[in-house]
Design a protein around this motif. Structure first.
Motif, short mmCIF file in Angstrom:
data_model
loop_
_atom_site.label_atom_id
_atom_site.label_comp_id
_atom_site.label_asym_id
_atom_site.label_seq_id
_atom_site.Cartn_x
_atom_site.Cartn_y
_atom_site.Cartn_z
N GLU A 1 16.94 25.55 10.92
CA GLU A 1 18.34 25.11 10.82
C GLU A 1 19.22 26.14 10.11
OE1 GLU A 1 21.02 21.43 8.95
OE2 GLU A 1 18.83 21.29 9.01
N VAL A 2 20.47 26.26 10.60
CA VAL A 2 21.49 27.04 9.90
C VAL A 2 22.07 26.13 8.82
CG1 VAL A 2 23.64 28.35 10.09
CG2 VAL A 2 22.01 28.33 12.01
N LYS A 3 21.74 26.40 7.56
CA LYS A 3 22.04 25.46 6.48
C LYS A 3 23.30 25.77 5.69
CE LYS A 3 17.25 23.99 5.63
NZ LYS A 3 17.49 22.55 5.83
N GLY A 4 24.00 26.87 6.05
CA GLY A 4 25.23 27.19 5.33
C GLY A 4 25.67 28.60 5.62
N ASN A 5 26.62 29.10 4.81
CA ASN A 5 27.08 30.48 4.98
C ASN A 5 26.58 31.34 3.83
OD1 ASN A 5 28.88 30.00 2.79
ND2 ASN A 5 30.36 29.11 4.22
N SER A 6 27.01 32.60 3.81
CA SER A 6 26.44 33.53 2.84
C SER A 6 26.74 33.15 1.39
CB SER A 6 26.95 34.95 3.11
OG SER A 6 28.37 34.99 3.11
#
Length: 608
Positions: free
Chosen positions: A184-189
Motif C-alpha cells: 500500500e501507498v501509505k502517505g507522502n514523503s
C-alpha cells in the motif's frame, strides 16, 4: 518448488486441462449439434494437446515464476492457447473440410480460464497465505512510479534479497491508498518518519531516479530523522537493460546530497579532440587522473598513455582499462617521474601525443607546508618539464589540473599551483599548443580528502575531527571534475583559466554530520571535535579573485578567468632561484608572488 519438479507437474496439469476442455466443449454442444465423430474428436484432442505444448514451449509458460504472475504472463497464456486452437482448426479443415467454431470457441475459453486460473492461484496463494521470511527486513519504498514498482516486484520475487517491501510513499495524491503488488501507498514523503515508526521499518529505499540533487537531499533529510537505514536504487536505465539488478541497491553517499546537478558535456566537440587521437595523462594512477582516463576511454582514442610515478597505481588503472577497452584502442602504461626532464622529453618525442592532461601534482596542503622543496620540484619544475616538452613536440592541446587553492594562497601547495598556471599561461602566448588550466574545488573521495578520513574515524568509533565549526569548502565529485577537465580541453583557445560554477560552499561540519547519519550512527554516538586550523589552511576558499571573474559563461557552469601571470622572464628568473632557498624563504617568495596582482590587462584568447 524446484524447476525439475515444477515443469513435469505443469505439463501433466495442462494435459489434463487440454483434454478435458475439448470434451467438455463437445458435450455442452452435443445435444444441439451431433456432428462430431469420435475419431475426429480424438484427432482434434491430440492435435490440440501437441500444439498446446509446442506453443507453451515457444512462449515459455513452463519457465515463468507464476507466484509473481501479472499481465505479461496472462498475454503469454492467451497467445499459446489461441495459436494451439488455430492449429487444431486447420487440422479439422484439412481432414474434414469443416471447422467446428463453437466447440473450439468453448475450448479456447476453458483453456484460458483453467490454465490461467491454475497459474494465478499460485500468486494468490503466495500473496495472501504465505508469510514473508521473518529474517527479511521490513522496507519502505519512496516512490510508487515505474522504478519503485520495479523494485517492489523484484524484492518480492527474489529469495536472495534481504529486504521485504511493506509500504510505499509517494507525493502524487492520485496514488494514495493504492496497492501495488499488494503493497500500500501509505502517505507522502513528509510522512516518512511516521510510517517508519508505525510499520517498524528498518530500511528505506529511495526509488526515484529522476530526482534532482536538491530533491534527493530534502527526502534524505526526512529519512535521517528515523533510525532506518537509507538506500538508493541504481539508474532506472541500468535496471531495465539488465546492467544491474535490484540487489545492487546501494547506500546513499555524500555525493548524492551535494545539491548540485552534474554538468552536461558537448559530446561532439570532445569527440573531435579525442576520437582517434593519441592522449597522454600524467598522474594517471591518481584519483583525478584515473577518472580522466576512464572518461577519455569513452571517446575511443587511438592510444591512451598512462604516465605515473607509482607503479602500483598505474598497474591498477592499466588493468581496469584493458579489461574494458583492450580491443578498442592501444593502452600504454609509462612509469616516469615528471621531475626527470630528459625522460619526459623522450616520452613526448617517442609518442607525439595530440592532447596532454597534466594531473600529476602534490596536492596535500599541510603536508606540503612541511615539505616545500618537494612541492616546488613536482608542482613547478615538473609542470614546466611536461609543458615545455609538449610545446617542443607540437602537442595540440595541453590541460593543467589546477585548484581553487591557487587563489590568494597562504600556503605552499596553492602557491606552487599558481606558479604552474603562470608557466602555461606564458607558454600559451608564444606556442602553437593550446595551453589551458582548470580550477575546481575539493574532490569527494579522492586520496587525502576529508571523506576517507571521516570514514576511518567513524569505523574506529569516533570522534570525527573538524578543524573549525565555520570552515567551508567547495566540493565536487571525481567524475564531475574529470568531465570538466575534458570539456575545458575541447573549449581551449589558449591561455584560459577555466573555472566551474561550483554552487554554494559546504560547511565541513555539515558534511561530517551527513556522513555519520549515512553510516547508520547518530552524531551523539560518534561525536565531533574541533582541532583548529592546520598549517597553511584557510577558513574559506575562492575560485577566482574579484578582478578575475568574467560574468559570461562560455559553457553551462563554466567560466573563464582573466588571471594575468608574471612576465615570463621575471617568472623564470624567480623559478631559477627557488632551489637555493630554504623553507622560510621559499614560502615567503612563493606566497608573495602568487598573491601579487599583475597587469589588469586581460589575456588575449581566441573568440569563444
Amino acid at each position: 518448488m524446484s524447476y525439475k519438479k515444477r515443469v513435469p507437474l505443469l505439463i501433466v496439469l495442462d494435459s489434463l486441462i487440454v483434454l478435458t476442455a475439448i470434451f467438455i466443449g463437445y458435450y455442452v454442444l452435443h445435444p444441439y449439434m451431433n456432428v462430431y465423430t469420435m475419431p475426429m474428436l480424438w484427432i482434434s484432442a491430440i492435435t490440440l494437446l501437441c500444439s498446446h505444448h509446442l506453443f507453451a514451449s515457444v512462449y515459455r509458460l513452463y519457465q515463468k515464476a507464476w507466484e509473481y504472475a501479472s499481465v505479461g504472463e496472462l498475454k503469454a497464456i492467451v497467445k499459446a492457447v489461441t495459436f494451439s486452437i488455430a492449429l487444431t482448426a486447420i487440422v479439422q479443415l484439412v481432414g474434414y473440410q469443416n471447422v467446428y467454431v463453437r466447440v473450439l470457441g468453448i475450448t479456447w475459453m476453458l483453456h484460458v480460464i483453467l490454465i490461467g486460473g491454475s497459474r494465478f492461484s499460485w500468486r494468490v496463494l503466495r500473496d495472501h497465505f504465505i508469510a514473508p521470511n521473518p529474517n527479511k527486513e521490513k522496507t519502505l519504498i519512496v516512490g510508487a512510479g515505474s522504478a519503485g514498482t520495479m523494485v517492489a516486484r523484484q524484492l518480492l520475487k527474489s529469495n536472495e534479497a534481504d529486504l521485504y517491501p511493506v509500504a510505499f510513499v509517494d507525493d502524487d495524491e492520485n496514488k494514495q491508498k493504492l496497492q501495488i503488488y499488494g503493497v500500500e501507498v501509505k502517505g507522502n514523503s513528509s510522512d516518512i518518519p511516521r510510517i517508519v515508526e508505525q510499520c517498524k521499518i528498518s530500511h528505506i529505499v529511495i526509488a526515484i531516479p529522476s530526482l534532482s540533487k536538491q530533491e534527493m537531499k530534502n527526502i534524505y533529510d526526512g529519512c535521517a530523522k528515523t533510525k532506518a537505514k537509507t538506500k538508493i536504487i541504481p539508474m532506472i536505465e541500468d535496471l531495465m537493460t539488465g546492467k544491474v539488478s535490484v540487489s545492487q541497491i546501494r547506500d546513499v553517499e555524500v555525493e548524492d546530497l551535494l545539491g548540485r546537478e552534474p554538468i552536461e558535456l558537448d559530446m561532439n566537440s570532445i569527440s573531435d579532440k579525442l576520437t582517434g587521437k593519441t592522449v597522454l595523462v600524467t598522474g594517471a594512477g591518481g584519483s583525478i587522473g584515473s577518472e580522466i582516463c576512464r572518461q577519455i576511454s569513452r571517446f575511443s582514442p587511438s592510444k591512451l598513455l598512462l604516465l605515473g610515478h607509482g607503479e602500483n597505481s598505474i598497474y591498477t588503472i592499466d588493468m581496469e582499462l584493458r579489461k574494458k577497452y583492450s580491443n578498442e584502442f592501444e593502452i600504454i602504461p609509462i612509469i616516469a617521474d615528471i621531475q626527470d626532464r630528459n625522460r619526459i622529453f623522450d616520452i613526448m618525442a617517442q609518442y607525439k601525443p595530440d592532447v596532454v592532461y597534466h594531473a600529476a601534482a602534490h596536492k596535500h596542503v599541510p603536508l606540503m607546508e612541511y615539505n616545500p622543496t618537494e612541492a616546488v620540484k613536482n608542482n613547478i619544475f615538473g609542470t614546466r618539464n611536461v609543458a615545455e616538452a609538449a610545446d617542443a613536440m607540437g602537442v595540440k592541446n595541453f590541460v593543467l589540473i589546477s585548484t581553487d587553492k591557487a587563489v590568494n594562497p597562504p600556503n605552499i601547495m596553492g602557491s606552487t599551483k599558481r606558479f604552474a598556471e603562470m608557466i602555461i599561461q606564458n607558454l600559451a602566448k608564444e606556442s602553437k599548443t593550446k595551453f589551458v588550466a582548470v580550477r575546481f574545488g575539493n574532490v569527494l573521495g579522492s586520496r587525502g580528502s576529508v571523506i576517507p578520513l571521516f570514514k576511518k574515524q567513524i569505523q574506529a568509533g569516533g570522534p570525527i575531527t573538524v578543524t573549525h565549526p565555520d570552515i567551508t569548502r567547495y566540493f565536487m565529485t571525481i567524475p564531475e571534475a574529470s568531465r570538466l577537465v575534458i570539456q575545458a580541453g575541447a573549449l581551449a583557445r589558449g591561455g584560459e583559466v577555466f573555472v566551474l560554477d561550483m554552487g554554494e560552499p559546504v560547511k565541513i561540519v555539515d558534511l561530517a554530520k551527513n556522513l555519520i547519519t549515512l553510516s547508520g550512527y547518530s552524531v551523539e554516538e560518534i561525536g565531533i571535535e574541533y582541532s583548529g586550523l592546520r598549517p597553511g589552511e584557510k577558513m574559506y576558499e575562492e575560485l577566482l579573485n574579484d578582478n578575475e571573474v568574467q560574468k559570461e559563461q562560455v559553457f553551462p557552469k563554466i567560466f573563464i578567468g582573466k588571471a594575468e601571470p608574471m612576465e615570463k622572464n621575471e617568472l623564470y628568473s624567480v623559478i631559477g632561484t627557488l632551489p637555493d632557498m630554504d623553507a622560510v624563504e621559499l614560502k615567503e617568495t612563493l606566497v608573495g608572488i602568487a598573491n601579487t596582482k599583475f597587469s589588469e590587462k586581460k589575456i588575449l584568447v581566441g573568440s569563444m
